[in-house]
Design an enzyme around this catalytic site. Structure first.
Site, PDB file in Angstrom:
ATOM      1  CD  GLU A  42      -2.543   1.835   0.701  1.00 37.84           C
ATOM      2  OE1 GLU A  42      -3.503   1.118   0.353  1.00 37.84           O
ATOM      3  OE2 GLU A  42      -2.379   3.004   0.291  1.00 37.84           O
ATOM      4  CG  ASP A  83      -8.645  -3.338  -2.502  1.00 35.81           C
ATOM      5  OD1 ASP A  83      -9.517  -2.605  -2.997  1.00 35.81           O
ATOM      6  OD2 ASP A  83      -8.675  -3.735  -1.322  1.00 35.81           O
TER       7      ASP A  83
HETATM    8  N1  AG3 Z   1     -11.477   0.285  -3.586  1.00 38.90           N
HETATM    9  C1  AG3 Z   1     -12.438   0.625  -4.646  1.00 38.90           C
HETATM   10  C2  AG3 Z   1     -13.030   1.960  -4.460  1.00 38.90           C
HETATM   11  C3  AG3 Z   1     -13.645   2.580  -5.655  1.00 38.90           C
HETATM   12  C4  AG3 Z   1     -14.829   3.395  -5.242  1.00 38.90           C
HETATM   13  N2  AG3 Z   1     -15.062   4.520  -6.076  1.00 38.90           N
HETATM   14  C5  AG3 Z   1     -15.858   5.552  -5.721  1.00 38.90           C
HETATM   15  N3  AG3 Z   1     -16.459   5.569  -4.588  1.00 38.90           N
HETATM   16  N4  AG3 Z   1     -16.027   6.522  -6.555  1.00 38.90           N
HETATM   17  C6  AG3 Z   1     -11.944   0.145  -2.280  1.00 38.90           C
HETATM   18  C7  AG3 Z   1     -10.931  -0.359  -1.317  1.00 38.90           C
HETATM   19  C8  AG3 Z   1     -11.500  -1.418  -0.452  1.00 38.90           C
HETATM   20  N5  AG3 Z   1     -10.506  -2.261   0.122  1.00 38.90           N
END
Ligand code: AG3
Length: 281
Positions: free
Chosen positions: A106, A157
């Site tokens: 990350e 992710d």
């Molecule tokens: N990752 C994807 C988030 C995308 C959402 N987009 C938005 N709200 N416009 C989430 C991380 C979870 N571990």
């Protein structure tokens, strides 16, 4: 006090949640981070104002970014997550008994730190208590360049393709992921909303097809993401997520999943026509 938060999804639509309390608001060198307590969805994390997770519906996203790939691969031992600093994806990965090592890479250490402090139900596997888990606070692209041919599964992710995640939707990056996977490796990446993000999907799936021989899209229903209709890209060197799916192994899993199951694994790859058209070759 009547406090509501809106994430705008277009100039004329969005999602609005009633907020009880702000728990953290701060800024790292990469992005703005907020964690608030909502009335209906539990605690919620926002990055640059966009909803990343809520306690109430995160199980859907984290089941679906993880289990389709880990139940398609016959023996997923080494798994890497790029992004995912809240820890929800790692939490699901380590439930698979085959997994020996789960690495989280990350870019933003603040996301990890605040998730451990304020979102413990998601961060339970990244708080130092799980010996299978290793954390790297690093740029995912730089990290995988140094780990060629190592992973069975890589899960991307990420946030939307704006800000620090832009590079994670490009062909060069998929080339590097391909090289970081073993000869039968699988990558899954969150791939936005088929309803709102046709252009992003078209480009992303084109980039993936330039690199991987097997590329499929699958879907999940996620109430707090734009349109509620969300998707994932499944990119693989050998195993097809439907044709090579071992239904028995998934059915015999020894842990409970509140969204994923062996029927849904197959159903998720069946797409409405407009979604198929977004990524038509
Ligand atoms: N990752 C994807 C988030 C995308 C959402 N987009 C938005 N709200 N416009 C989430 C991380 C979870 N571990």
């Amino acid at each position: 006090m009547d406090l509501w938060y809106t994430e705008k999804h277009t100039d004329g639509a969005g999602i609005t949640l009633r907020v009880k309390k702000s728990l953290f608001s701060g800024e790292s060198e990469f992005q703005k981070l907020d964690i608030v307590d909502t009335m209906d969805y539990g605690r919620m994390m926002l990055l640059d104002g966009l909803v990343m997770v809520t306690e109430r519906d995160e199980f859907i996203y984290h089941d679906m970014i993880t289990h389709p790939a880990l139940f398609t691969h016959p023996n997923p031992q080494k798994v890497l997550v790029i992004g995912g600093g809240d820890g929800g994806t790692i939490r699901e990965i380590v439930r698979h008994p085959e997994v020996e090592l789960a690495v989280l890479c990350e870019i933003d250490g603040l996301v990890i730190e605040k998730s451990i402090e304020l979102l413990p139900s998601m961060a339970s596997a990244i708080d130092g208590s799980n010996p299978k888990v290793k954390l790297h606070i690093d740029d995912g692209i730089a990290y995988i360049k140094e780990h060629q041919g190592e992973f069975d599964v890589i899960l991307v992710d990420s946030t939307d393709p704006i800000g620090p995640a832009v590079g994670l939707f490009e062909e060069d990056f998929y080339q590097t992921v391909f090289a970081a996977l073993k000869e039968d490796g699988i990558m899954v990446a969150q791939s936005e909303s088929p309803f709102y993000h046709a252009d992003i999907q078209k480009e992303m799936f084109g980039n993936l097809r330039a690199v991987f021989p097997i590329v499929e899209m699958y879907q999940a229903f996620i109430p707090t993401y734009p349109s509620g209709f969300w998707s994932f890209a499944f990119a693989s060197k050998q195993y097809h997520p439907v044709k090579d799916f071992d239904r028995k192994r998934a059915a015999n899993r020894e842990f409970h999943t509140r969204y994923y199951n062996e029927d849904l694994h197959l159903g998720a790859f069946m797409l409405p026509t407009f979604a198929q058209e977004n990524i038509a070759e």
